[in-house]
Design an enzyme around this catalytic site. Sequence first.
Site, PDB file in Angstrom:
ATOM      1  N   HIS A 181      -2.481  -1.142  -3.495  1.00  0.00           N
ATOM      2  CA  HIS A 181      -3.618  -0.235  -3.336  1.00  0.00           C
ATOM      3  C   HIS A 181      -3.384   1.007  -4.190  1.00  0.00           C
ATOM      4  O   HIS A 181      -2.500   1.812  -3.910  1.00  0.00           O
ATOM      5  CB  HIS A 181      -3.783   0.187  -1.866  1.00  0.00           C
ATOM      6  CG  HIS A 181      -4.123  -0.945  -0.953  1.00  0.00           C
ATOM      7  ND1 HIS A 181      -3.866  -0.914   0.395  1.00  0.00           N
ATOM      8  CD2 HIS A 181      -4.714  -2.150  -1.188  1.00  0.00           C
ATOM      9  CE1 HIS A 181      -4.280  -2.039   0.951  1.00  0.00           C
ATOM     10  NE2 HIS A 181      -4.784  -2.814   0.007  1.00  0.00           N
TER      11      HIS A 181
ATOM     12  N   SER B 201       0.853  -1.183   0.000  1.00  0.00           N
ATOM     13  CA  SER B 201       0.000   0.000   0.000  1.00  0.00           C
ATOM     14  C   SER B 201       0.893   1.239   0.000  1.00  0.00           C
ATOM     15  O   SER B 201       1.703   1.400  -0.904  1.00  0.00           O
ATOM     16  CB  SER B 201      -0.961  -0.029   1.198  1.00  0.00           C
ATOM     17  OG  SER B 201      -1.895   1.036   1.109  1.00  0.00           O
ATOM     18  N   THR B 202       0.774   2.098   1.002  1.00  0.00           N
ATOM     19  CA  THR B 202       1.510   3.369   1.017  1.00  0.00           C
ATOM     20  C   THR B 202       3.017   3.134   0.888  1.00  0.00           C
ATOM     21  O   THR B 202       3.608   2.400   1.659  1.00  0.00           O
ATOM     22  CB  THR B 202       1.237   4.126   2.336  1.00  0.00           C
ATOM     23  OG1 THR B 202      -0.158   4.128   2.588  1.00  0.00           O
ATOM     24  CG2 THR B 202       1.760   5.550   2.245  1.00  0.00           C
TER      25      THR B 202
ATOM     26  N   MET C 103      -0.131   1.205   5.219  1.00  0.00           N
ATOM     27  CA  MET C 103      -0.872   1.474   6.445  1.00  0.00           C
ATOM     28  C   MET C 103      -2.041   0.509   6.586  1.00  0.00           C
ATOM     29  O   MET C 103      -2.624   0.076   5.600  1.00  0.00           O
ATOM     30  CB  MET C 103      -1.401   2.905   6.440  1.00  0.00           C
ATOM     31  CG  MET C 103      -2.189   3.281   7.689  1.00  0.00           C
ATOM     32  SD  MET C 103      -2.720   4.988   7.679  1.00  0.00           S
ATOM     33  CE  MET C 103      -3.820   5.006   9.096  1.00  0.00           C
TER      34      MET C 103
ATOM     35  N   ASP D 208      -4.571  -4.722   5.994  1.00  0.00           N
ATOM     36  CA  ASP D 208      -4.934  -5.558   4.858  1.00  0.00           C
ATOM     37  C   ASP D 208      -3.780  -6.503   4.531  1.00  0.00           C
ATOM     38  O   ASP D 208      -2.634  -6.072   4.371  1.00  0.00           O
ATOM     39  CB  ASP D 208      -5.264  -4.687   3.638  1.00  0.00           C
ATOM     40  CG  ASP D 208      -5.805  -5.510   2.479  1.00  0.00           C
ATOM     41  OD1 ASP D 208      -6.377  -6.585   2.730  1.00  0.00           O
ATOM     42  OD2 ASP D 208      -5.655  -5.066   1.319  1.00  0.00           O
TER      43      ASP D 208
END
Length: 349
Positions: A197, A171-172, A290, A293
Amino acid sequence: MPPRILVIDDSAVVRTALAQILGRVGMLVETAGDPIIAMDKMRRQRPDAIVLDIEMPRMDGLTFLQKLMREDPIPVVVCSGLAGPGTEVALSALEEGAVDIVTKPRLGVKGFLEDSAQRLVHVVRAAVQARVRARAPVAAARKLSADAVLPPKRPPVIRDTTHKVAVVGASTGGTEALRALLEAMPPDAPGIAIVQHMPEVFTEQFARRLDASCRIEVKEARPNDRLAPGRALIAPGNHHLVVRRSGALYFVDVVDGPPVSLHRPSVNVLFRSAAQAAGPNAVGVILTGMGDDGADGLVELKAAGAHTIAQDEATSVVFGMPKEAIARGGVHEILPLPRIAHAILKWTV
């Protein structure tokens, strides 16, 4: 102390909408109509994170980002249009140090942003936690890399026996982590399925950029694509990615469905499908990001006999997803990003 957010956008409508959405969850929001005004405000009060438009008067967002990352790094979320040149420039911004993207259409901006408020808040909260480092502009280096002649890619290898596969979630900060991971892969690397993501529309161009710089084939996944050695498949934005087995071969399905763990695509969906389809023939990797997930899915992969790896805190932009997977007992190895490609290869030969 509530986080301080600086919204830089030449649209008063966007500035107002973003300020209202972020203010409702307790963030302290300042706004600026262009980077020149923003720099003056930053001299008086340093923000914890910035939401940055790309196309602005006096100084474009990419130039401002390069200057910021060189002189005084602050986490930046790019606010970009859904189509056209904005897509390419937003991906360049990620290469230059931005931590994530939020999208906006050219029409109906206020309503769209309100509908996307949950993701917006999640992304900005992640940015506040992100660790960014000073860096020189990478545009020239990326151009040289793109201009370099890579050896011709071999077609994916389809073997008669069941092969190993890798599944990766991020993600991030994940776009650049994935670049580092995939550029380290040799042409005969195992098939890799990836959830990053990222908003819809951006994933196809992201895959193309990686394909140009990697020795393996990288593409946005399509239904019934083979997950074969020498190929990495990236989940399309706004769709889940699922691994399935047919005889000795692996394929992927691209499916609709509600968000899982607040995300679509969801890392948990990918990992759970790999646990069921591949079990001990899989390697699961959870990278920077973050939230949680992928944490439960990695636990299921490990229980199914897969080898599991988490990126370490020191090399993660946000140590959320790896930390949760480690805390739940789903991780065999915790490794710095530069060592993860070698570990995947070790467990899939």
